[in-house]
Motif scaffolding. Sequence first.
Motif, PDB file in Angstrom:
ATOM      1  N   VAL A 104       0.841  -1.204   0.000  1.00  0.00           N
ATOM      2  CA  VAL A 104       0.000   0.000   0.000  1.00  0.00           C
ATOM      3  C   VAL A 104       0.874   1.251   0.000  1.00  0.00           C
ATOM      4  CG1 VAL A 104      -1.627   1.342   1.402  1.00  0.00           C
ATOM      5  CG2 VAL A 104      -2.017  -1.085   1.020  1.00  0.00           C
ATOM      6  N   ALA A 105       1.917   1.258   0.824  1.00  0.00           N
ATOM      7  CA  ALA A 105       2.831   2.402   0.840  1.00  0.00           C
ATOM      8  C   ALA A 105       3.505   2.576  -0.518  1.00  0.00           C
ATOM      9  CB  ALA A 105       3.875   2.213   1.936  1.00  0.00           C
ATOM     10  N   LEU A 106       3.879   1.475  -1.130  1.00  0.00           N
ATOM     11  CA  LEU A 106       4.508   1.517  -2.448  1.00  0.00           C
ATOM     12  C   LEU A 106       3.542   2.058  -3.493  1.00  0.00           C
ATOM     13  CD1 LEU A 106       7.231   0.718  -3.708  1.00  0.00           C
ATOM     14  CD2 LEU A 106       6.225  -1.495  -4.240  1.00  0.00           C
ATOM     15  N   GLN A 107       2.268   1.667  -3.409  1.00  0.00           N
ATOM     16  CA  GLN A 107       1.274   2.169  -4.347  1.00  0.00           C
ATOM     17  C   GLN A 107       1.019   3.665  -4.153  1.00  0.00           C
ATOM     18  OE1 GLN A 107      -2.034  -0.481  -3.623  1.00  0.00           O
ATOM     19  NE2 GLN A 107      -1.627  -1.591  -5.528  1.00  0.00           N
ATOM     20  N   LEU A 108       1.156   4.136  -2.932  1.00  0.00           N
ATOM     21  CA  LEU A 108       0.972   5.570  -2.683  1.00  0.00           C
ATOM     22  C   LEU A 108       2.159   6.382  -3.190  1.00  0.00           C
ATOM     23  CD1 LEU A 108      -0.572   5.492   0.899  1.00  0.00           C
ATOM     24  CD2 LEU A 108      -1.738   6.066  -1.241  1.00  0.00           C
ATOM     25  N   VAL A 109       3.350   5.811  -3.111  1.00  0.00           N
ATOM     26  CA  VAL A 109       4.552   6.526  -3.532  1.00  0.00           C
ATOM     27  C   VAL A 109       4.741   6.455  -5.045  1.00  0.00           C
ATOM     28  CG1 VAL A 109       7.080   6.534  -3.370  1.00  0.00           C
ATOM     29  CG2 VAL A 109       5.702   6.221  -1.316  1.00  0.00           C
ATOM     30  N   VAL A 110       4.595   5.266  -5.608  1.00  0.00           N
ATOM     31  CA  VAL A 110       4.818   5.061  -7.039  1.00  0.00           C
ATOM     32  C   VAL A 110       3.467   5.043  -7.735  1.00  0.00           C
ATOM     33  CG1 VAL A 110       5.775   3.528  -8.789  1.00  0.00           C
ATOM     34  CG2 VAL A 110       6.891   3.704  -6.556  1.00  0.00           C
ATOM     35  N   LYS A 111       3.162   6.104  -8.425  1.00  0.00           N
ATOM     36  CA  LYS A 111       1.900   6.167  -9.163  1.00  0.00           C
ATOM     37  C   LYS A 111       2.056   5.348 -10.442  1.00  0.00           C
ATOM     38  CE  LYS A 111       0.056   8.990  -6.284  1.00  0.00           C
ATOM     39  NZ  LYS A 111      -0.827   8.492  -5.276  1.00  0.00           N
ATOM     40  N   GLY A 112       1.048   4.589 -10.775  1.00  0.00           N
ATOM     41  CA  GLY A 112       1.087   3.777 -11.985  1.00  0.00           C
ATOM     42  C   GLY A 112       1.898   2.510 -11.812  1.00  0.00           C
ATOM     43  N   LEU A 113       1.800   1.902 -10.642  1.00  0.00           N
ATOM     44  CA  LEU A 113       2.499   0.639 -10.387  1.00  0.00           C
ATOM     45  C   LEU A 113       1.951  -0.418 -11.338  1.00  0.00           C
ATOM     46  CD1 LEU A 113       4.643  -0.168  -8.284  1.00  0.00           C
ATOM     47  CD2 LEU A 113       2.803  -1.109  -6.925  1.00  0.00           C
ATOM     48  N   SER A 114       2.829  -1.149 -11.994  1.00  0.00           N
ATOM     49  CA  SER A 114       2.389  -2.072 -13.041  1.00  0.00           C
ATOM     50  C   SER A 114       1.771  -3.337 -12.459  1.00  0.00           C
ATOM     51  CB  SER A 114       3.563  -2.446 -13.940  1.00  0.00           C
ATOM     52  OG  SER A 114       4.445  -3.287 -13.256  1.00  0.00           O
ATOM     53  N   ARG A 115       1.028  -4.022 -13.303  1.00  0.00           N
ATOM     54  CA  ARG A 115       0.380  -5.272 -12.913  1.00  0.00           C
ATOM     55  C   ARG A 115       1.419  -6.351 -12.634  1.00  0.00           C
ATOM     56  NH1 ARG A 115      -3.802  -6.073 -10.309  1.00  0.00           N
ATOM     57  NH2 ARG A 115      -3.406  -8.187  -9.716  1.00  0.00           N
ATOM     58  N   ILE A 116       2.503  -6.366 -13.403  1.00  0.00           N
ATOM     59  CA  ILE A 116       3.536  -7.388 -13.182  1.00  0.00           C
ATOM     60  C   ILE A 116       4.205  -7.190 -11.823  1.00  0.00           C
ATOM     61  CG2 ILE A 116       5.419  -6.181 -14.360  1.00  0.00           C
ATOM     62  CD1 ILE A 116       6.215  -8.993 -15.441  1.00  0.00           C
ATOM     63  N   THR A 117       4.399  -5.949 -11.418  1.00  0.00           N
ATOM     64  CA  THR A 117       4.970  -5.683 -10.098  1.00  0.00           C
ATOM     65  C   THR A 117       4.040  -6.189  -9.004  1.00  0.00           C
ATOM     66  OG1 THR A 117       6.095  -3.727 -10.967  1.00  0.00           O
ATOM     67  CG2 THR A 117       5.861  -3.876  -8.582  1.00  0.00           C
ATOM     68  N   LEU A 118       2.757  -5.910  -9.155  1.00  0.00           N
ATOM     69  CA  LEU A 118       1.786  -6.388  -8.167  1.00  0.00           C
ATOM     70  C   LEU A 118       1.745  -7.917  -8.125  1.00  0.00           C
ATOM     71  CD1 LEU A 118      -1.178  -3.931  -8.762  1.00  0.00           C
ATOM     72  CD2 LEU A 118       0.304  -4.045  -6.777  1.00  0.00           C
ATOM     73  N   ASN A 119       1.772  -8.548  -9.295  1.00  0.00           N
ATOM     74  CA  ASN A 119       1.736 -10.011  -9.333  1.00  0.00           C
ATOM     75  C   ASN A 119       2.972 -10.618  -8.688  1.00  0.00           C
ATOM     76  OD1 ASN A 119      -0.725  -9.994 -10.607  1.00  0.00           O
ATOM     77  ND2 ASN A 119       0.100 -10.354 -12.644  1.00  0.00           N
ATOM     78  N   LEU A 120       4.139 -10.050  -8.957  1.00  0.00           N
ATOM     79  CA  LEU A 120       5.370 -10.562  -8.356  1.00  0.00           C
ATOM     80  C   LEU A 120       5.367 -10.348  -6.846  1.00  0.00           C
ATOM     81  CD1 LEU A 120       7.946  -9.412 -11.046  1.00  0.00           C
ATOM     82  CD2 LEU A 120       7.419 -11.779 -10.424  1.00  0.00           C
ATOM     83  N   TRP A 121       4.906  -9.191  -6.398  1.00  0.00           N
ATOM     84  CA  TRP A 121       4.831  -8.904  -4.959  1.00  0.00           C
ATOM     85  C   TRP A 121       3.873  -9.869  -4.274  1.00  0.00           C
ATOM     86  CZ3 TRP A 121       7.503  -5.024  -2.356  1.00  0.00           C
ATOM     87  CH2 TRP A 121       7.167  -4.855  -1.026  1.00  0.00           C
ATOM     88  N   ASN A 122       2.690 -10.056  -4.870  1.00  0.00           N
ATOM     89  CA  ASN A 122       1.716 -10.983  -4.298  1.00  0.00           C
ATOM     90  C   ASN A 122       2.258 -12.407  -4.273  1.00  0.00           C
ATOM     91  OD1 ASN A 122      -0.118  -8.897  -3.951  1.00  0.00           O
ATOM     92  ND2 ASN A 122      -1.174  -9.299  -5.863  1.00  0.00           N
ATOM     93  N   SER A 123       2.992 -12.798  -5.308  1.00  0.00           N
ATOM     94  CA  SER A 123       3.591 -14.137  -5.354  1.00  0.00           C
ATOM     95  C   SER A 123       4.636 -14.300  -4.258  1.00  0.00           C
ATOM     96  CB  SER A 123       4.221 -14.390  -6.720  1.00  0.00           C
ATOM     97  OG  SER A 123       3.239 -14.378  -7.722  1.00  0.00           O
ATOM     98  N   ALA A 124       5.414 -13.261  -4.025  1.00  0.00           N
ATOM     99  CA  ALA A 124       6.425 -13.316  -2.962  1.00  0.00           C
ATOM    100  C   ALA A 124       5.768 -13.512  -1.604  1.00  0.00           C
ATOM    101  CB  ALA A 124       7.265 -12.041  -2.970  1.00  0.00           C
ATOM    102  N   LEU A 125       4.722 -12.754  -1.335  1.00  0.00           N
ATOM    103  CA  LEU A 125       4.048 -12.876  -0.043  1.00  0.00           C
ATOM    104  C   LEU A 125       3.324 -14.206   0.098  1.00  0.00           C
ATOM    105  CD1 LEU A 125       2.640  -9.288   0.506  1.00  0.00           C
ATOM    106  CD2 LEU A 125       4.694 -10.335   1.449  1.00  0.00           C
TER     107      LEU A 125
END
Length: 138
Positions: free
Chosen positions: A61-82
Amino acid sequence: MSTSVTNPIKQRLKKTILWYTLISAFFFVGSRIYEHFSFGETSAFMHYLFLIPLIGGSLLVALQLVVKGLSRITLNLWNSALATATAGALYRGIVNLSGRSTTLDQPYYYVAGIFLALALISIFFVRSVWVEKTKLST
C-alpha cells in the motif's frame, strides 16, 4: 458508449487494503484455532503467520501511494512473494505443531526473495498505463 468516472488507481489501492486485511485476519483467526487444538504444542511460525501478509500488504500500500502507476507485473510478483513466504511459514508451523522439526521450508523463502527482488526491479522498468492525469492547462 459510456465512460467510467472511477479512478482505477484508487480502486486498486482500496482492493489491496481490503484483501490484505481479510487475509491477515483469516490467518490470525485460523492460526489461533489451529494452535488451540494442537495439544499444547506451539510454533512461532504459526503464531505470527498473520504478520507476513499484514506487513507485506502494508508495504505494498505504501509503495502504491509513492509510485503512481504501479504495473500489474509488479503487483503479481509482490503478491507471489508474499504468498510463497506465507505458504512456507504455514508449512513450518504445521510441521512444528505436529511435534517434529524441518528445514524443508527454506526453499519457500528463497523463492519468495527472488519474487520480491524481481518485483522491486520491475518497479523501475515497467509502468502501468493507468497514470493519473495531470492538469493540462493552467
